[in-house]
Design a protein around this motif. Sequence first.
Motif, PDB file in Angstrom:
ATOM      1  N   VAL A 196       0.835  -1.202   0.000  1.00  0.00           N
ATOM      2  CA  VAL A 196       0.000   0.000   0.000  1.00  0.00           C
ATOM      3  C   VAL A 196       0.870   1.254   0.000  1.00  0.00           C
ATOM      4  O   VAL A 196       0.596   2.229  -0.717  1.00  0.00           O
ATOM      5  N   LEU A 197       1.937   1.244   0.806  1.00  0.00           N
ATOM      6  CA  LEU A 197       2.810   2.409   0.889  1.00  0.00           C
ATOM      7  C   LEU A 197       3.476   2.709  -0.449  1.00  0.00           C
ATOM      8  O   LEU A 197       3.479   3.867  -0.910  1.00  0.00           O
ATOM      9  N   THR A 198       4.043   1.695  -1.098  1.00  0.00           N
ATOM     10  CA  THR A 198       4.746   1.939  -2.350  1.00  0.00           C
ATOM     11  C   THR A 198       3.795   2.310  -3.483  1.00  0.00           C
ATOM     12  O   THR A 198       4.114   3.168  -4.308  1.00  0.00           O
ATOM     13  N   VAL A 199       2.612   1.696  -3.525  1.00  0.00           N
ATOM     14  CA  VAL A 199       1.626   2.089  -4.535  1.00  0.00           C
ATOM     15  C   VAL A 199       1.189   3.539  -4.294  1.00  0.00           C
ATOM     16  O   VAL A 199       1.019   4.326  -5.243  1.00  0.00           O
ATOM     17  N   GLY A 200       1.027   3.909  -3.031  1.00  0.00           N
ATOM     18  CA  GLY A 200       0.659   5.286  -2.705  1.00  0.00           C
ATOM     19  C   GLY A 200       1.721   6.273  -3.152  1.00  0.00           C
ATOM     20  O   GLY A 200       1.410   7.329  -3.727  1.00  0.00           O
ATOM     21  N   TRP A 201       2.990   5.929  -2.909  1.00  0.00           N
ATOM     22  CA  TRP A 201       4.068   6.833  -3.300  1.00  0.00           C
ATOM     23  C   TRP A 201       4.157   6.976  -4.814  1.00  0.00           C
ATOM     24  O   TRP A 201       4.354   8.083  -5.334  1.00  0.00           O
ATOM     25  N   GLU A 202       4.039   5.866  -5.534  1.00  0.00           N
ATOM     26  CA  GLU A 202       4.151   5.977  -6.990  1.00  0.00           C
ATOM     27  C   GLU A 202       2.986   6.781  -7.557  1.00  0.00           C
ATOM     28  O   GLU A 202       3.138   7.519  -8.542  1.00  0.00           O
TER      29      GLU A 202
END
Length: 529
Positions: A141-147
């Motif tokens: 969730v964190l990495t998808v949010g950042w991208e």
Amino acid sequence: MSANSTPSSSAPSSRPAGSSSASSSASSTAADAASRTLGVELNGINVVHESEHKGRPRDLFWPWFAANVSVLGVSYGSFLLGFGISFWQATVVGLIGIVVSFLFCGIIALAGKRGNAPTMTLSRAPFGVNGNRVPSAISWVLTVGWETVLASLAVLATATVFEALGWEGGVVTKVVALVVVAALIVGGGILGFEFIMKLQMYITIVTGVLTVVYIVLVAPTIDFAAVSAIPAGSAPAFIGALVFMMTGFGLGWVNAAADYSRYLPKSASSRGVVFWTTFGASLAPLLLLFFGLLLAGSDPELNAAIASDPIGALTTILPIWFLVPFAIVAILGLVGGAVLDIYSSGLALLSTGLKAPRYVAASIDGLLMIAGAIYVVFFAADFLGPFQGFLITLGVPVAAWCGIFIADLQLRKKDYALAELFDPKGRYGNWNVRAILLIVVGAIVGWGFVVSSSPGFEWEGYLLGLVGGKDGEWAYANLGVLFALVIGYLGTLVFGRASVRRQESLPTNNEQIAGRAAAEATTPTGLDR
């Protein structure tokens, strides 16, 4: 498996029982041919085979610098001053927050060299083979949010530059920009490690040069008298700004830190891995933040504009002739970070249990990124508020995971038993209840001591009554992130020592480990079987 790798002919097959050896060999040959032709990395959450180990610690400079050279770092100057602190306080906050948080990444990158597997695969050691699906989901969730954030900013920056040039910057421009940006990011995520390492080197060179030109051009707008006149803030404001910097930089990358060191040979210098990861990631943000503080402190109007359009607002002080080069540096810098995010988000998605090739996982994340970017670009009324809420909310459990992982790595005196990272009945077990409880307790305590004014995050801060309430001076210090980090770290050091010693006392079947690692490396999907 990368395009240049050669599978070991002696590796045992990892295909389902009943497959003929001829069929298996043919499939493997076809996969190798596709890899060489398309350049698509086929390694997933598996252990990288010894034949593919390569590179030096200094190679880590390129992906980490490129991922963090974005001019968004300039906007962080405005974000920090928004906490009500002075220029010098913000400078100290930036130095400590950036370097310390990226030092966490450097330490975790050591695990990649020791285990030659992605971060969230190695996380199975402290959490258990299936228990690790919990932090993997959070990481995803964190990495998808950042991208999504980075892709959205690239589109908004493009539209702003077009408008400044007197061209059409409306819906059509944004749609075209989104298509181009998404193609670059998703394409990089699908092609994988080899392509990303080369791409990041070129992005580093181009964005580095153009960013220096940008600084030279806008430097005359700096008003040192106005900057020095900014009053100092309180201790809670200082700590709140520090936590924001840690979550916005290193703590946003810790869950991916071993993904780019896993190809290094075990003989690579451990100090070099830590240094080049920390140095490469910290250098650009430190310089950009310092300059951003000078710009934001000199111009209150610019400072206010950055809150709604962090990248586009920076064009308002540029000469017309440099707007296109600025768009290039802004977009490439954001794409550089997003490419690393989508690569690691695909690995994290596989670690949650998805049975698919790595490039399919990256494609799924790309679709989610596009959907999120459409919302941010075309429907969201504000950027900074939701961005801060997102960082702090996910920063809490990620900080707890970071503390657990670093403490576990510190306790381990031997390298990982690689085959058992894929065996729920092995030494690492199925579910490590202690680690799961630590991340849950860290999250519960942490969310109780953070607060956000953004819609959807009103439920946080339920423990702030202990330090003056949601309207008290400590409310926005976001102590919860630090509490979660400490809970994860100390909890593992105190209660995990005996478990790690027991694990490392068990005999290791080196042949089994080598065979399983080779089999995983030659499996095109890199699945967790």
